[in-house]
Design an enzyme around this catalytic site. Structure first.
Site, PDB file in Angstrom:
ATOM      1  N   CYS A  24      -3.794   4.863   9.794  1.00 12.34           N
ATOM      2  CA  CYS A  24      -4.586   6.071  10.056  1.00 12.34           C
ATOM      3  C   CYS A  24      -5.858   5.703  10.813  1.00 12.34           C
ATOM      4  CB  CYS A  24      -4.921   6.782   8.744  1.00 12.34           C
ATOM      5  SG  CYS A  24      -5.895   5.771   7.604  1.00 12.34           S
ATOM      6  N   PHE A  76       0.861  -1.189   0.000  1.00 15.17           N
ATOM      7  CA  PHE A  76       0.000   0.000   0.000  1.00 15.17           C
ATOM      8  C   PHE A  76       0.905   1.250   0.000  1.00 15.17           C
ATOM      9  CE2 PHE A  76      -1.820  -3.407   2.620  1.00 15.17           C
ATOM     10  CZ  PHE A  76      -3.028  -3.665   1.994  1.00 15.17           C
TER      11      PHE A  76
END
Length: 375
Positions: free
Chosen positions: A334, A241
């Site tokens: 996050c 990612f």
């Protein structure tokens, strides 16, 4: 932070704005410790914070109002428009851009899209600034190509007013839904990527590539990951990612073999450009699904770094990592809730180190970096 929009009850995006930053950090740290309460943590590093205002490098503005008097900001739940050009999260350099865009919208005849009536053309204005040289990328999100010729014709006036606009595009988003962008991107400038620099590492920003919105804290996040990796006996790593390659490009050394995987081709193009500039020949970036790439491999490197979206890395990738057992995993998240859920699926690992990064002041959100070591 003082905010006239908040004080007037016109915007509630920064829900924690009345709390001093130290209190916000304490609350976020408590939340993170609560989420990781079931896992012994060897070292809690001090949280990292940055400026409390003017820190955003990106504005996502809903365009509403009329073509003669456009508003740039957001829509309340009842559809009422709110102009957010004075939002204190934006740097001072955004104000002249917003000021020039309003008359430009009228000059180009870009009728703001009316959600209730499903009419109009201009849906969003997306503005991104490079922290290294102040160059900017401007994207007009339109419903169709109907006004494209008019926009092109009026554009020289805007470029004369705002020479800092290095990359200008039109994105076509035809769907009547709250989706920020469509698949079609039309470049109106020769330059197609915005150059930035974090800790002497060149990074490139293209229209449809994810990029951190708080450069001051993101710089510290990348530097911390680099420092952690340099302390480990690692010659080969994956950066899953990987976005535009921020983590991998910071962590890589000339002798290290690194594979970066990201599903967005635009982001991979940026990462490849940066690697070439740095002369790192053993870095390989590919536009693939991170989970599909990893689970198809018969062996793993010593270190796997993951930086997934809010949903986390998910059970299939956790199961694969548990089976293949790389010596180290660095997890940048996050959303600490999904990170904690993923760590629960990695029972063969212990948490060596955790650090919180206050990427989103005045909200409950934060970024967290975690080093996992195979037991």
């Amino acid at each position: 932070m003082q905010c006239a929009l908040y004080d007037a009850g016109r915007c509630r995006s920064c829900q924690w704005i009345t709390q001093p930053i130290p209190e916000q950090l304490s609350a976020k740290t408590a939340d993170l410790k609560n989420l990781l309460a079931d896992f012994p943590v060897e070292e809690w590093c001090a949280p990292v914070s940055g400026p409390e205002q003017g820190f955003r490098n990106k504005a996502k503005m809903v365009v509403s109002g009329s073509v003669e008097k456009p508003l740039l900001g957001m829509l309340h739940r009842d559809g009422t428009p709110e102009d957010l050009c004075d939002c204190p999260l934006y740097p001072a350099s955004f104000a002249p851009v917003f000021a020039a865009l309003k008359p430009f919208i009228a000059r180009a005849g870009l009728t703001p899209y009316n959600v209730a009536r499903k009419r109009g053309e201009l849906k969003y204005i997306l503005l991104t600034e490079s922290q290294s040289d102040g160059g900017m990328m401007l994207r007009f999100v339109l419903r169709s190509e109907t006004k494209l010729a008019q926009l092109r014709k009026a554009l020289p006036w805007l470029q004369e007013q705002l020479p800092q606009l290095k990359v200008i595009t039109v994105n076509i988003q035809p769907v009547h839904m709250a989706i920020m962008e469509g698949e079609t991107e039309i470049y109106l400038t020769e330059q197609q990527a915005l150059a930035d620099r974090f800790n002497d590492v060149p990074l490139w920003i293209r229209p449809q590539s994810f990029f951190q919105t708080n450069p001051a804290v993101a710089s510290q996040l990348y530097a911390t990951a680099r420092d952690w990796v340099r302390q480990l006996p690692v010659n080969h790593m994956w950066d899953l990612f990987c976005g535009v390659g921020g983590f991998g490009l910071h962590c890589a050394t000339p002798d290290m073999q690194l594979t970066g995987i990201e599903i967005a081709p635009e982001a991979i193009a940026c990462a490849k450009q940066s690697a070439a500039e740095l002369g790192l020949t053993r870095l390989q970036f590919q536009a693939l699904d991170s989970t599909q790439f990893a689970t198809a491999q018969g062996e793993v490197p010593e270190l796997v770094l993951v930086n997934p979206p809010r949903r986390g890395i998910g059970k299939p990738l956790c199961d694969y990592l548990s089976t293949m057992a790389p010596r180290f995993i660095i997890y940048s998240s996050c959303n600490a809730q999904t990170m904690a859920k993923d760590i629960r699926e990695l029972p063969g690992y212990r948490i060596e180190r955790v650090q919180l990064f206050d990427m989103f002041p005045h909200t409950a959100h934060y970024e967290v970096l975690t080093l996992l070591v195979k037991m």
